[in-house]
Design a protein around this motif. Structure first.
Motif, PDB file in Angstrom:
ATOM      1  N   THR A 179     -80.214  40.709  -6.566  1.00 13.77           N
ATOM      2  CA  THR A 179     -81.614  40.412  -6.273  1.00 13.77           C
ATOM      3  C   THR A 179     -82.501  41.648  -6.354  1.00 13.77           C
ATOM      4  O   THR A 179     -83.713  41.544  -6.589  1.00 13.77           O
ATOM      5  N   ARG A 204     -84.949  29.924  -9.860  1.00 17.82           N
ATOM      6  CA  ARG A 204     -85.694  29.336  -8.738  1.00 17.82           C
ATOM      7  C   ARG A 204     -86.761  28.359  -9.253  1.00 17.82           C
ATOM      8  O   ARG A 204     -87.016  27.332  -8.627  1.00 17.82           O
ATOM      9  N   GLU A 214     -71.763  36.427  -1.858  1.00 16.55           N
ATOM     10  CA  GLU A 214     -73.048  36.673  -1.206  1.00 16.55           C
ATOM     11  C   GLU A 214     -73.455  38.132  -1.359  1.00 16.55           C
ATOM     12  O   GLU A 214     -74.641  38.438  -1.549  1.00 16.55           O
ATOM     13  N   ASP A 239     -77.724  31.550   2.086  1.00 12.44           N
ATOM     14  CA  ASP A 239     -78.475  30.299   2.017  1.00 12.44           C
ATOM     15  C   ASP A 239     -78.752  29.903   0.565  1.00 12.44           C
ATOM     16  O   ASP A 239     -78.637  28.723   0.191  1.00 12.44           O
ATOM     17  N   THR A 240     -79.125  30.871  -0.261  1.00 11.82           N
ATOM     18  CA  THR A 240     -79.421  30.584  -1.669  1.00 11.82           C
ATOM     19  C   THR A 240     -78.171  30.114  -2.398  1.00 11.82           C
ATOM     20  O   THR A 240     -78.200  29.123  -3.143  1.00 11.82           O
ATOM     21  N   ALA A 251     -80.400  40.409   7.058  1.00 12.67           N
ATOM     22  CA  ALA A 251     -81.418  39.567   6.426  1.00 12.67           C
ATOM     23  C   ALA A 251     -81.074  39.300   4.961  1.00 12.67           C
ATOM     24  O   ALA A 251     -81.177  38.157   4.485  1.00 12.67           O
ATOM     25  N   THR A 281     -77.998  36.978   4.774  1.00 18.01           N
ATOM     26  CA  THR A 281     -78.322  35.609   5.173  1.00 18.01           C
ATOM     27  C   THR A 281     -79.072  34.884   4.063  1.00 18.01           C
ATOM     28  O   THR A 281     -78.792  33.713   3.758  1.00 18.01           O
ATOM     29  N   GLU A 282     -80.035  35.574   3.455  1.00 15.32           N
ATOM     30  CA  GLU A 282     -80.777  34.959   2.346  1.00 15.32           C
ATOM     31  C   GLU A 282     -79.841  34.636   1.188  1.00 15.32           C
ATOM     32  O   GLU A 282     -79.933  33.557   0.582  1.00 15.32           O
TER      33      GLU A 282
END
Length: 238
Positions: A138, A203, A131, A157-158, A150, A153-154
Motif C-alpha cells: 500500500t 478499489r 496482511e 479488513d481489506t 492501524a 488492521t486495515e
C-alpha cells in the motif's frame, strides 16, 4: 513496457532489455529484518511484472548473513524463491541486470532500484503474512513504511473483504477483463511499479457496475502481480 526509476541517476529507464533477453533481478540485503524483506518484496514484484510482460527473468539474492532467515521470511510473505548469489558461478549471459537495494545501498553496475526502510514496532505474533504483504504494498516503495496496528488492521479488513467478494463473484458467469481496466492496471505497474495505483484500480472495480464475472477476472489478473491469494476462498460456503 515496464519503466523504472534508476536510483543512480534519478531518471526513468526501460527495465526490459532492447533484445528481450534474460534479465537478472538481484536483491541486495545485509541481513534479516523487515527492511530486508521489503527489498525482497519489491524484487518479487519486479520479477512478476517482467514475467507478465513476457521477459524471462533470473532472480538472485545477495546477502551477507542470515540467509536461511531471509529465505524463510520471504516464503512466508509469498515471495517466490531467489537463488543465492554465492552459489552462482560466472557466465550469466543475461542482457540486463536490475539491482534492488535498501535506501542508500550500493550494488554493481546496472539499473538500481532503491527501497525505503520499514520503521515499525514489533509485529504482533500470529499476524497473517498476507496482511503484512498488503500493508507494505500500500505504501510507495520510496516512502518509509510502518507496520503498526492501524496499517495491519486495515490490511486485514481489506484482504478479508476482497477474498470474500472474489469468492462471491466467482459464482457468476465469467466475463473478460475490460480493456480499459486491463490498460489501467498495466499502465500502473509498468509506470515505475506503481502498486498503490494498482490497488486504487481494484478499489474502484470493487464498487463499480462491472459484471461480477469481469470483476472476478480483474482481481485474478491483478493478483498475478500482487501475490495476495485473492482467489484463495473459492468454493468456501457463502
Amino acid at each position: 513496457m515496464l519503466r523504472i526509476t534508476d536510483a543512480r541517476t534519478g531518471e526513468t529507464v526501460d527495465a526490459v532489455p532492447a533484445r528481450r533477453g534474460l534479465t537478472r533481478v538481484e536483491a541486495h540485503v545485509p541481513g534479516y529484518d523487515p527492511s530486508a524483506l521489503r527489498v525482497l518484496l519489491v524484487a518479487d514484484l519486479l520479477v512478476r511484472a517482467l514475467e507478465i510482460g513476457g521477459t524471462p527473468v533470473w532472480a538472485l539474492l545477495t546477502g551477507d548473513r542470515e540467509q536461511a532467515e531471509l529465505h524463510a521470511g520471504a516464503a512466508a510473505l509469498g515471495i517466490r524463491p531467489f537463488e543465492d548469489r554465492r552459489d552462482v558461478g560466472p557466465g550469466w549471459g543475461e542482457s540486463q541486470a536490475v539491482h534492488v537495494v535498501g535506501e542508500g545501498g550500493t550494488a554493481p553496475d546496472g539499473v538500481r532500484v532503491a527501497v525505503a526502510p520499514v520503521r515499525t514496532p514489533d509485529i504482533p505474533a500470529g499476524t497473517d503474512p498476507a496482511e503484512i504483504r498488503l500493508a507494505l504494498l500500500t505504501v510507495p516503495r520510496s516512502t518509509p513504511a510502518r507496520l503498526d496496528a492501524a496499517a495491519l488492521t486495515e490490511a486485514h479488513d481489506t484482504l478479508a473483504r476482497w477474498r470474500r467478494a472474489v469468492a462471491g463473484w466467482a459464482r457468476h458467469p465469467s466475463r473478460p477483463v475490460p480493456d480499459t481496466v486491463r490498460g489501467r492496471l498495466r499502465t500502473a505497474w509498468e509506470d515505475d511499479l506503481d502498486v498503490p495505483e494498482v490497488l486504487r484500480v481494484l478499489r474502484w472495480v470493487e464498487t463499480s457496475d462491472l459484471p461480477e464475472g469481469a470483476r472476478f477476472e480483474t482481481y485474478a489478473y491483478a493478483d498475478r502481480l500482487l501475490g495476495l491469494e485473492l482467489t484463495r476462498d473459492l468454493g468456501a460456503p457463502a
